[in-house]
Design a protein around this motif. Sequence first.
Motif, mmCIF file in Angstrom:
data_model
loop_
_atom_site.group_PDB
_atom_site.id
_atom_site.type_symbol
_atom_site.label_atom_id
_atom_site.label_comp_id
_atom_site.label_asym_id
_atom_site.label_seq_id
_atom_site.Cartn_x
_atom_site.Cartn_y
_atom_site.Cartn_z
ATOM 1 N N GLY A 174 44.272 36.154 47.140
ATOM 2 C CA GLY A 174 44.419 37.145 48.200
ATOM 3 C C GLY A 174 45.605 36.986 49.124
ATOM 4 N N LEU A 175 46.088 35.751 49.283
ATOM 5 C CA LEU A 175 47.202 35.536 50.218
ATOM 6 C C LEU A 175 48.538 35.824 49.522
ATOM 7 C CD1 LEU A 175 46.212 32.359 52.290
ATOM 8 C CD2 LEU A 175 45.527 34.737 52.582
ATOM 9 N N GLN A 187 47.984 28.880 49.552
ATOM 10 C CA GLN A 187 47.235 29.339 48.385
ATOM 11 C C GLN A 187 48.177 29.674 47.219
ATOM 12 O OE1 GLN A 187 44.971 33.158 48.695
ATOM 13 N NE2 GLN A 187 43.174 31.861 48.400
ATOM 14 N N ASP A 236 38.634 39.686 47.311
ATOM 15 C CA ASP A 236 37.797 38.680 46.652
ATOM 16 C C ASP A 236 36.593 39.285 45.914
ATOM 17 O OD1 ASP A 236 39.503 36.841 47.773
ATOM 18 O OD2 ASP A 236 37.979 35.754 48.916
ATOM 19 N N VAL A 256 41.048 32.440 42.937
ATOM 20 C CA VAL A 256 40.662 31.527 44.014
ATOM 21 C C VAL A 256 40.424 32.380 45.240
ATOM 22 C CG1 VAL A 256 43.071 30.995 44.702
ATOM 23 C CG2 VAL A 256 41.216 29.410 45.297
ATOM 24 N N GLY A 257 39.375 32.048 45.989
ATOM 25 C CA GLY A 257 39.062 32.814 47.187
ATOM 26 C C GLY A 257 38.049 32.058 48.025
ATOM 27 N N SER A 258 37.660 32.657 49.126
ATOM 28 C CA SER A 258 36.716 32.012 50.031
ATOM 29 C C SER A 258 35.327 31.905 49.413
ATOM 30 C CB SER A 258 36.595 32.826 51.318
ATOM 31 O OG SER A 258 37.585 32.438 52.214
ATOM 32 N N ASN A 296 40.711 25.960 52.622
ATOM 33 C CA ASN A 296 41.196 27.051 53.453
ATOM 34 C C ASN A 296 41.429 26.394 54.812
ATOM 35 O OD1 ASN A 296 41.751 29.511 54.623
ATOM 36 N ND2 ASN A 296 39.801 30.472 54.165
ATOM 37 N N ARG A 344 38.745 27.067 61.062
ATOM 38 C CA ARG A 344 39.110 28.399 61.519
ATOM 39 C C ARG A 344 39.256 28.463 63.039
ATOM 40 N NH1 ARG A 344 38.057 31.630 56.819
ATOM 41 N NH2 ARG A 344 38.187 33.574 57.978
ATOM 42 N N ARG A 376 37.236 41.021 63.586
ATOM 43 C CA ARG A 376 37.014 41.117 62.144
ATOM 44 C C ARG A 376 36.407 39.817 61.629
ATOM 45 N NH1 ARG A 376 38.825 37.738 57.686
ATOM 46 N NH2 ARG A 376 38.283 38.926 55.826
ATOM 47 N N MET A 412 34.648 37.907 57.877
ATOM 48 C CA MET A 412 34.550 38.032 56.423
ATOM 49 C C MET A 412 33.267 38.785 56.074
ATOM 50 S SD MET A 412 36.050 34.500 54.850
ATOM 51 C CE MET A 412 35.304 33.273 55.915
ATOM 52 N N PHE A 430 39.849 40.825 53.555
ATOM 53 C CA PHE A 430 41.087 40.247 54.086
ATOM 54 C C PHE A 430 42.295 41.160 53.841
ATOM 55 C CE2 PHE A 430 44.860 37.603 53.992
ATOM 56 C CZ PHE A 430 44.727 36.898 55.176
ATOM 57 N N GLU A 482 39.616 35.523 62.831
ATOM 58 C CA GLU A 482 39.596 34.067 62.863
ATOM 59 C C GLU A 482 39.949 33.544 61.477
ATOM 60 O OE1 GLU A 482 36.371 34.514 60.643
ATOM 61 O OE2 GLU A 482 36.319 32.488 61.471
ATOM 62 N N ASN A 483 40.885 32.600 61.459
ATOM 63 C CA ASN A 483 41.379 31.998 60.217
ATOM 64 C C ASN A 483 42.109 30.700 60.553
ATOM 65 O OD1 ASN A 483 41.309 32.930 57.335
ATOM 66 N ND2 ASN A 483 41.635 34.931 58.272
ATOM 67 N N THR A 532 46.999 30.325 57.553
ATOM 68 C CA THR A 532 46.901 31.738 57.179
ATOM 69 C C THR A 532 47.448 32.640 58.281
ATOM 70 O OG1 THR A 532 45.013 31.275 55.772
ATOM 71 C CG2 THR A 532 45.252 33.539 56.499
ATOM 72 N N TRP A 542 37.982 27.134 49.979
ATOM 73 C CA TRP A 542 38.244 28.083 48.893
ATOM 74 C C TRP A 542 37.607 27.495 47.650
ATOM 75 C CZ3 TRP A 542 44.051 28.246 50.495
ATOM 76 C CH2 TRP A 542 44.271 29.299 51.390
HETATM 77 C C1 TF8 Z 1 39.404 35.545 55.090
HETATM 78 C C2 TF8 Z 1 39.666 34.319 54.269
HETATM 79 C C3 TF8 Z 1 40.877 34.622 53.366
HETATM 80 C C4 TF8 Z 1 40.679 34.057 51.981
HETATM 81 C C5 TF8 Z 1 41.788 34.396 51.001
HETATM 82 C C6 TF8 Z 1 42.010 35.855 50.822
HETATM 83 O O1 TF8 Z 1 39.532 35.511 56.304
HETATM 84 O O2 TF8 Z 1 39.868 33.198 55.048
HETATM 85 O O3 TF8 Z 1 42.023 34.113 53.909
HETATM 86 O O4 TF8 Z 1 39.482 34.499 51.454
HETATM 87 O O5 TF8 Z 1 41.456 33.807 49.784
HETATM 88 O O6 TF8 Z 1 39.059 36.557 54.486
#
Ligand code: TF8
Length: 337
Positions: free
Chosen positions: A38-39, A45, A77, A93-95, A150, A153, A174, A176, A197, A213-214, A218, A241
């Motif tokens: 996703g990034l 990532q 994701d 790969v993802g959260s 990851n 946060r 926002r 997840m 995301f 929040e991240n 990121t 991740w």
């Molecule tokens: C979020 C996550 C994303 C990840 C990435 C897309 O905030 O922290 O950064 O899932 O793999 O959505």
Amino acid sequence: MKFVRRTILAAAATGALLAPLAGFAADIKPRLIRFGYGLVENSNQGRAVKYFAEQVEKNSQGKMKVRAIGAAALGPDTQMQQALIGGAQEMMVGSTATLVGITKEMALWDTPFLFNNAKEADAVLDGPIGQKVMDKLQPKGLVGLAYWENGFRNLTNSKRPVQKLEDLDGVKLRVMQNNVYLESFKTLGANAVPLPFSELFSALETKTVDGQENPYNTILSSKFYEVQKYLTVSNHVYSPWIVTVSKKWWDGLSKDEQKILSDAAKAARDFERKDTREEGAKALADLKAKGMQVNELPAAEANRMREKLSKVNATIAADVGQDLWKETQDALAKLRK
Ligand code: TF8
């Protein structure tokens, strides 16, 4: 007869010698692996996926090719997960947080303040508990290979610095697409909005939401500093991740091919954690230089946050099962001794 046997022995000896060098006798077929993430490419990532691709190509003598597709070009994701389950895409790969709808045990990693530091996270994720949770993916059509970082946060928003809990009141934040995150931030008084995301930057830019929040990495790689003024160091949760494979596709691979992928995912994990931690250590200064106003959540407020959020723990324990919850608490207590 004697001659034949000697020839066979000689051939076997040569084969054995060549095997580690040229992959002699290893059962590897030409494979194309579509690996989505996703990034952006220039992120922790993206760099780790590139490293993974290089490892796989090298260890398969170029037979297995990884096509890395970043920036959610294959979808967010949740969409990629479905493509893996259906067999239309090989890897991603993802959260872990976005997997909770598929495997409820993944919610364990959403527990606020579960880990105090990265060392604890590594020990639990790479140990028997991490493996147990990962194994729950298989009946759902996914194979987990490794947890990457990851990270911890932190909050950003465009309204005001969060100095005390009440500053979150009414902030459109926002989160997840995950019930634990939704509940957690509602509990803290924010107006929590689940969004993929891939839609986040433009939602922040158009002020559809005020914050998110991240981890630092990121916030930096996704250029959130362009649309967010305030960063509050809260470290409220460690988010992993996970590298996953389509089980449909995985089951058709040879043992040698599976091992190449699994080893490369772990080598890339070590590469990625190091890279993430190095970048993370410098990121805060970079974000300040880009104009973000940074504040630490005062200890007393952090404690209030922790206290309030402990309310969601009971829900998580019920979701993941009391046994797994207790096993994790025991493992952490042991690590902290
Ligand atoms: C979020 C996550 C994303 C990840 C990435 C897309 O905030 O922290 O950064 O899932 O793999 O959505």
